[in-house]
Design a protein around this motif. Structure first.
Motif, mmCIF file in Angstrom:
data_model
loop_
_atom_site.group_PDB
_atom_site.id
_atom_site.type_symbol
_atom_site.label_atom_id
_atom_site.label_comp_id
_atom_site.label_asym_id
_atom_site.label_seq_id
_atom_site.Cartn_x
_atom_site.Cartn_y
_atom_site.Cartn_z
ATOM 1 N N MET A 170 -10.648 8.837 -2.925
ATOM 2 C CA MET A 170 -10.316 7.473 -2.503
ATOM 3 C C MET A 170 -8.947 7.544 -1.846
ATOM 4 S SD MET A 170 -11.470 5.012 -5.645
ATOM 5 C CE MET A 170 -10.264 5.751 -6.746
ATOM 6 N N PRO A 171 -8.835 7.158 -0.578
ATOM 7 C CA PRO A 171 -7.583 7.383 0.150
ATOM 8 C C PRO A 171 -6.405 6.594 -0.408
ATOM 9 C CG PRO A 171 -9.408 6.961 1.652
ATOM 10 C CD PRO A 171 -9.898 6.633 0.282
ATOM 11 N N ALA A 172 -5.300 7.285 -0.593
ATOM 12 C CA ALA A 172 -4.000 6.657 -0.823
ATOM 13 C C ALA A 172 -3.213 6.879 0.457
ATOM 14 C CB ALA A 172 -3.312 7.280 -2.025
ATOM 15 N N TYR A 173 -3.188 5.872 1.319
ATOM 16 C CA TYR A 173 -2.632 6.035 2.655
ATOM 17 C C TYR A 173 -1.111 5.978 2.657
ATOM 18 C CZ TYR A 173 -7.301 5.333 4.621
ATOM 19 O OH TYR A 173 -8.614 5.456 4.950
ATOM 20 N N ASP A 174 -0.524 6.702 3.615
ATOM 21 C CA ASP A 174 0.887 6.518 3.895
ATOM 22 C C ASP A 174 1.022 5.524 5.053
ATOM 23 O OD1 ASP A 174 0.301 7.900 6.235
ATOM 24 O OD2 ASP A 174 1.189 9.785 5.549
ATOM 25 N N ASP A 175 2.217 5.401 5.608
ATOM 26 C CA ASP A 175 2.462 4.394 6.640
ATOM 27 C C ASP A 175 1.841 4.744 7.989
ATOM 28 O OD1 ASP A 175 3.890 2.886 4.844
ATOM 29 O OD2 ASP A 175 5.840 3.738 5.425
ATOM 30 N N SER A 176 1.209 5.915 8.109
ATOM 31 C CA SER A 176 0.635 6.314 9.393
ATOM 32 C C SER A 176 -0.706 5.640 9.670
ATOM 33 C CB SER A 176 0.450 7.840 9.438
ATOM 34 O OG SER A 176 -0.518 8.261 8.482
ATOM 35 N N VAL A 177 -1.319 5.011 8.665
ATOM 36 C CA VAL A 177 -2.646 4.433 8.870
ATOM 37 C C VAL A 177 -2.536 3.155 9.704
ATOM 38 C CG1 VAL A 177 -2.512 3.152 6.692
ATOM 39 C CG2 VAL A 177 -4.741 3.603 7.730
ATOM 40 N N PRO A 178 -3.364 3.025 10.749
ATOM 41 C CA PRO A 178 -3.396 1.767 11.507
ATOM 42 C C PRO A 178 -3.903 0.629 10.624
ATOM 43 C CG PRO A 178 -4.405 3.565 12.748
ATOM 44 C CD PRO A 178 -4.216 4.062 11.359
ATOM 45 N N ARG A 179 -3.221 -0.501 10.676
ATOM 46 C CA ARG A 179 -3.576 -1.623 9.797
ATOM 47 C C ARG A 179 -4.996 -2.107 10.032
ATOM 48 N NH1 ARG A 179 -1.105 -1.547 5.350
ATOM 49 N NH2 ARG A 179 -1.068 0.623 5.975
ATOM 50 N N VAL A 180 -5.432 -2.180 11.298
ATOM 51 C CA VAL A 180 -6.779 -2.671 11.599
ATOM 52 C C VAL A 180 -7.817 -1.771 10.945
ATOM 53 C CG1 VAL A 180 -8.465 -3.054 13.427
ATOM 54 C CG2 VAL A 180 -6.104 -3.808 13.731
ATOM 55 N N ARG A 181 -7.618 -0.463 11.037
ATOM 56 C CA ARG A 181 -8.581 0.468 10.453
ATOM 57 C C ARG A 181 -8.560 0.390 8.926
ATOM 58 N NH1 ARG A 181 -9.032 6.302 13.144
ATOM 59 N NH2 ARG A 181 -9.291 4.878 14.889
ATOM 60 N N TYR A 182 -7.371 0.190 8.378
ATOM 61 C CA TYR A 182 -7.235 0.103 6.920
ATOM 62 C C TYR A 182 -8.034 -1.075 6.376
ATOM 63 C CZ TYR A 182 -4.952 -0.624 2.397
ATOM 64 O OH TYR A 182 -4.700 -0.818 1.067
ATOM 65 N N TYR A 183 -7.867 -2.246 6.971
ATOM 66 C CA TYR A 183 -8.541 -3.428 6.444
ATOM 67 C C TYR A 183 -10.019 -3.470 6.805
ATOM 68 C CZ TYR A 183 -3.956 -5.182 5.120
ATOM 69 O OH TYR A 183 -2.729 -5.318 4.535
ATOM 70 N N SER A 184 -10.383 -2.914 7.959
ATOM 71 C CA SER A 184 -11.792 -2.955 8.368
ATOM 72 C C SER A 184 -12.672 -2.111 7.457
ATOM 73 C CB SER A 184 -11.941 -2.499 9.818
ATOM 74 O OG SER A 184 -11.582 -1.137 9.956
ATOM 75 N N ARG A 185 -12.085 -1.125 6.751
ATOM 76 C CA ARG A 185 -12.860 -0.314 5.815
ATOM 77 C C ARG A 185 -13.509 -1.169 4.735
ATOM 78 N NH1 ARG A 185 -11.409 5.252 5.681
ATOM 79 N NH2 ARG A 185 -11.991 5.370 3.484
ATOM 80 N N TYR A 186 -12.877 -2.290 4.390
ATOM 81 C CA TYR A 186 -13.390 -3.095 3.295
ATOM 82 C C TYR A 186 -14.725 -3.751 3.632
ATOM 83 C CZ TYR A 186 -9.363 -2.254 0.427
ATOM 84 O OH TYR A 186 -8.425 -1.627 -0.355
ATOM 85 N N LEU A 187 -15.022 -3.930 4.910
ATOM 86 C CA LEU A 187 -16.345 -4.435 5.275
ATOM 87 C C LEU A 187 -17.426 -3.461 4.819
ATOM 88 C CD1 LEU A 187 -15.604 -5.758 8.874
ATOM 89 C CD2 LEU A 187 -15.938 -7.115 6.798
ATOM 90 N N THR A 188 -17.176 -2.170 5.055
ATOM 91 C CA THR A 188 -18.138 -1.164 4.593
ATOM 92 C C THR A 188 -18.176 -1.104 3.079
ATOM 93 O OG1 THR A 188 -18.240 0.252 6.553
ATOM 94 C CG2 THR A 188 -18.475 1.343 4.419
ATOM 95 N N HIS A 189 -17.023 -1.204 2.416
ATOM 96 C CA HIS A 189 -17.009 -1.166 0.955
ATOM 97 C C HIS A 189 -17.900 -2.265 0.383
ATOM 98 C CE1 HIS A 189 -13.979 1.659 1.635
ATOM 99 N NE2 HIS A 189 -12.902 0.983 1.319
ATOM 100 N N VAL A 190 -17.783 -3.485 0.922
ATOM 101 C CA VAL A 190 -18.580 -4.615 0.406
ATOM 102 C C VAL A 190 -20.068 -4.362 0.612
ATOM 103 C CG1 VAL A 190 -19.115 -7.056 0.731
ATOM 104 C CG2 VAL A 190 -16.724 -6.299 0.638
#
Length: 251
Positions: free
Chosen positions: A119-139
Motif C-alpha cells: 500500500m503506497p506511502a507517498y512522498d511529495d513527488s506524487v501528483p495530487r490528481v493521480r493520488y486522489y483519482s486512485r480512490y475511485l478504483t479503490h471504491v
C-alpha cells in the motif's frame, strides 16, 4: 528445481533506472526475471548487458509492446517454468523501495498461499490528481469484492504464489495493460484467495517517464470496472455466503 523466490521486473524503455533496480534486487540475494516489453534498442541493449555474466538474471523478450499486464503475466509464467514457488513484482522505474523486499518475503512466508501487496506511502513527488483519482478504483474494488480486504489494488509491488496465480492466468481473462494489477486481485478474491497488505514507500520515477496512456488507459480501467461489476453480480450469492462464513469463524 528451485523452490524459493525470484523477482519479476516488467521493462519498457527505462534504460536509466533499470540497472540500479536490478543491482538493488541482486544485492538482496534474489534472482531476477526481466521482461522486455518491446523496448527500443537503447533499453534493450542495457537489458542484454545486465544478463551477461550473471546467471541469476534471466531475460524474456517480447518483440511487440503489449502492456505492463502482459509483461507481468509472461514473467510469472516464466518464473513457474524455472521452478520458483513465489515471485515478487517490482517496477523498473525506481518507484518501489527494494529495501522493503525482505518485509515482502517475510509476509509471503507467513502467508504462503496469499498474495501480498504493498500500500503506497507517498512522498511529495506524487501528483495530487493521480493520488486522489486512485480512490475511485479503490471504491470500485470494495464494491466488486464486497470486502475492504483489498485496501489498495494499484500498487505493483507484490508477492505471488506462482502455481495458483498462473492457473488463474490460464483460466480467466486478466488485463494486459494498467488494468492487470487491479483485476488480478479482484479475481483472486472471487476464487477465495486471501490478500494481505503492508505500507511501503513509493516515490515517482527519477527519469520522469510514465507509460500511463491517459484516455486509453482510463477507458480500459473503466471497462474493467464495468466488467468486474457484472461479474460480481453473477457471483453475489457465493460472495455473500463466504462473508457470512468468515464472520462466523471470526466471532
Amino acid at each position: 528445481m528451485k523452490t524459493g523466490f525470484c523477482v519479476v521486473i516488467p521493462v519498457y524503455n527505462h534504460p536509466d533506472t533499470i540497472a540500479d533496480t536490478v543491482a538493488e534486487v541482486r544485492s538482496a540475494g534474489f534472482p531476477v526475471i526481466l521482461v522486455d516489453d518491446g523496448s527500443e534498442p537503447v533499453c534493450a541493449g542495457v537489458l542484454d548487458r545486465l544478463t551477461e555474466g550473471d546467471e541469476a538474471v534471466h531475460l524474456r523478450r517480447l518483440q511487440v509492446n503489449g502492456g505492463k499486464g502482459r509483461a507481468v503475466k509472461s514473467g510469472l509464467l516464466m518464473a513457474r517454468e524455472l521452478g520458483f514457488a513465489h515471485a515478487l513484482q517490482i517496477d523498473a522505474d525506481g518507484q518501489h523501495d527494494p529495501q522493503d523486499i525482505p518485509r515482502l518475503v517475510r509476509l509471503s512466508r507467513q502467508h504462503p498461499d496469499a498474495i501480498i501487496s504493498g500500500m503506497p506511502a507517498y512522498d511529495d513527488s506524487v501528483p495530487r490528481v493521480r493520488y486522489y483519482s486512485r480512490y475511485l478504483t479503490h471504491v470500485w474494488v470494495w464494491i466488486n469484492t464486497l470486502s475492504l480486504e483489498v485496501r489498495d489494488s494499484m500498487c505493483g509491488f507484490r508477492a505471488y504464489p506462482l502455481q495458483p496465480v498462473c492457473e488463474l492466468i490460464g483460466r480467466e481473462y486478466l488485463g494486459d495493460r494498467m488494468d492487470f494489477d487491479t483485476e488480478v486481485l479482484v479475481r483472486w478474491v472471487w476464487q477465495g484467495g486471501r490478500v494481505f497488505q503492508f505500507s511501503t514507500r513509493v516515490r515517482y520515477p527519477r527519469d520522469g517517464i510514465s507509460h500511463f496512456r491517459g484516455f486509453e488507459d482510463n477507458w480500459l480501467i473503466t471497462r474493467m470496472h464495468t466488467r468486474l461489476f457484472f461479474g460480481m453480480l453473477r457471483r453475489l450469492p457465493r460472495l455473500l455466503a463466504r462473508r457470512l462464513r468468515r464472520r462466523e469463524v471470526s466471532s
